[in-house]
Design a protein around this motif. Structure first.
Motif, short mmCIF file in Angstrom:
data_model
loop_
_atom_site.label_atom_id
_atom_site.label_comp_id
_atom_site.label_asym_id
_atom_site.label_seq_id
_atom_site.Cartn_x
_atom_site.Cartn_y
_atom_site.Cartn_z
N TYR A 1 0.83 -1.21 0.00
CA TYR A 1 0.00 0.00 0.00
C TYR A 1 0.86 1.26 0.00
O TYR A 1 0.53 2.25 -0.67
N VAL A 2 1.96 1.23 0.74
CA VAL A 2 2.86 2.38 0.74
C VAL A 2 3.51 2.58 -0.62
O VAL A 2 3.66 3.70 -1.10
N LEU A 3 3.88 1.47 -1.27
CA LEU A 3 4.42 1.57 -2.63
C LEU A 3 3.37 2.15 -3.57
O LEU A 3 3.69 2.95 -4.46
N LEU B 1 6.03 -11.34 -5.05
CA LEU B 1 6.56 -11.22 -6.41
C LEU B 1 6.49 -9.77 -6.90
O LEU B 1 7.38 -9.32 -7.64
N TRP B 2 5.46 -9.02 -6.47
CA TRP B 2 5.38 -7.63 -6.89
C TRP B 2 6.53 -6.82 -6.30
O TRP B 2 7.15 -6.00 -6.99
N VAL B 3 6.83 -7.04 -5.04
CA VAL B 3 7.98 -6.35 -4.43
C VAL B 3 9.27 -6.73 -5.16
O VAL B 3 10.14 -5.88 -5.39
N ALA B 4 9.37 -7.99 -5.57
CA ALA B 4 10.55 -8.44 -6.32
C ALA B 4 10.64 -7.73 -7.67
O ALA B 4 11.72 -7.33 -8.12
N VAL B 5 9.50 -7.53 -8.33
CA VAL B 5 9.47 -6.82 -9.61
C VAL B 5 9.92 -5.38 -9.43
O VAL B 5 10.70 -4.84 -10.23
N VAL B 6 9.42 -4.73 -8.39
CA VAL B 6 9.81 -3.35 -8.09
C VAL B 6 11.32 -3.27 -7.88
O VAL B 6 11.99 -2.37 -8.42
N ALA B 7 11.86 -4.21 -7.11
CA ALA B 7 13.31 -4.23 -6.85
C ALA B 7 14.09 -4.42 -8.15
O ALA B 7 15.12 -3.75 -8.38
N ALA B 8 13.62 -5.33 -9.00
CA ALA B 8 14.32 -5.60 -10.26
C ALA B 8 14.33 -4.36 -11.15
O ALA B 8 15.34 -4.04 -11.81
N ARG B 9 13.23 -3.63 -11.17
CA ARG B 9 13.17 -2.41 -11.97
C ARG B 9 14.11 -1.33 -11.44
O ARG B 9 14.74 -0.61 -12.21
N LEU B 10 14.17 -1.22 -10.13
CA LEU B 10 15.01 -0.19 -9.52
C LEU B 10 16.50 -0.44 -9.71
O LEU B 10 17.31 0.48 -9.60
N ARG B 11 16.86 -1.68 -9.98
CA ARG B 11 18.27 -1.99 -10.24
C ARG B 11 18.80 -1.19 -11.43
O ARG B 11 19.98 -0.90 -11.53
#
Length: 206
Positions: free
Chosen positions: A144-146, A196-206
């Motif tokens: 929710y914060v994201l 998995l959504w948090v993982a996607v966000v992390a992958a994009r931020l890389r």
């Protein structure tokens, strides 16, 4: 040079966060499909920590928890949100604790265990439930914060996805807690979706 090093460190930490969810989900679902007597409509994935092969799911929780904790520090460097990295960090600590404190055998799993819920539970089973609750609540809040972060930055698509994934886990958890049909399945779907959504966000931020 310092900036380059910091970016490299943040990228490596975000990689840990991006890997944690797919790894945990793959190992968990593979065991769910292969271990004798396990029924995902009746048994939570945490119950895989019991029995002779329980060490595998315990290790799965611990490794995922450590990766998430490391990844949260990278998220703090890469994301302007203050609370999202903190909540992801709490989620990682909860996962780690849930691995160290396994559930008790119950409801026919492992194979040979009497049907139904045991009349008494061990201290570590209570600990597991507490740790799991902390992990789920913090992950829901992180989604929710994201969502709020993405909405502020004008990324409405990711804001919607963040809220949907957080809601999936919230609804799955409530359904399971209230004894809904196939509650462990809906909880697993919600948890894996949010992770998995948090993982996607992390992958994009890389």
């Amino acid at each position: 040079m310092t900036t380059t090093t910091q970016r490299s460190t943040a990228s490596a930490r975000l990689t840990c966060l991006a890997v944690a969810a797919p790894l945990w989900a793959t190992v968990s679902l593979a065991q769910a499909a292969l271990r004798d007597g396990f029924d995902l409509t009746r048994h939570p994935l945490s119950m895989l920590s019991t029995g002779s092969l329980g060490w595998l799911q315990i290790a799965n929780f611990v490794v995922a928890g450590v990766l998430i904790v490391i990844g949260a520090t990278g998220l703090r460097q890469a994301l302007s949100s203050t609370w999202a990295p903190r909540l992801v960090l709490v989620n990682g600590v909860g996962m780690l604790a849930a691995g160290i404190l396994p559930m008790d055998p119950a409801d026919g799993f492992p194979a040979g265990t009497p049907a139904g819920i045991p009349q008494t539970m061990s201290w570590h089973s209570y600990g597991h439930m507490a740790a799991g609750s902390i992990a789920f609540i913090s992950l829901i809040a992180a989604c929710y914060v994201l969502g709020r972060h993405f909405a502020r930055t004008g990324n409405h698509r990711d804001a919607v996805v963040s809220h949907v994934t957080g809601s999936a886990l919230l609804l799955g958890d409530v359904w399971a807690m209230t004894g809904g049909a196939a509650g462990s399945l809906t909880l697993a779907v919600g948890a894996i979706t949010a992770m998995l959504w948090v993982a996607v966000v992390a992958a994009r931020l890389r």
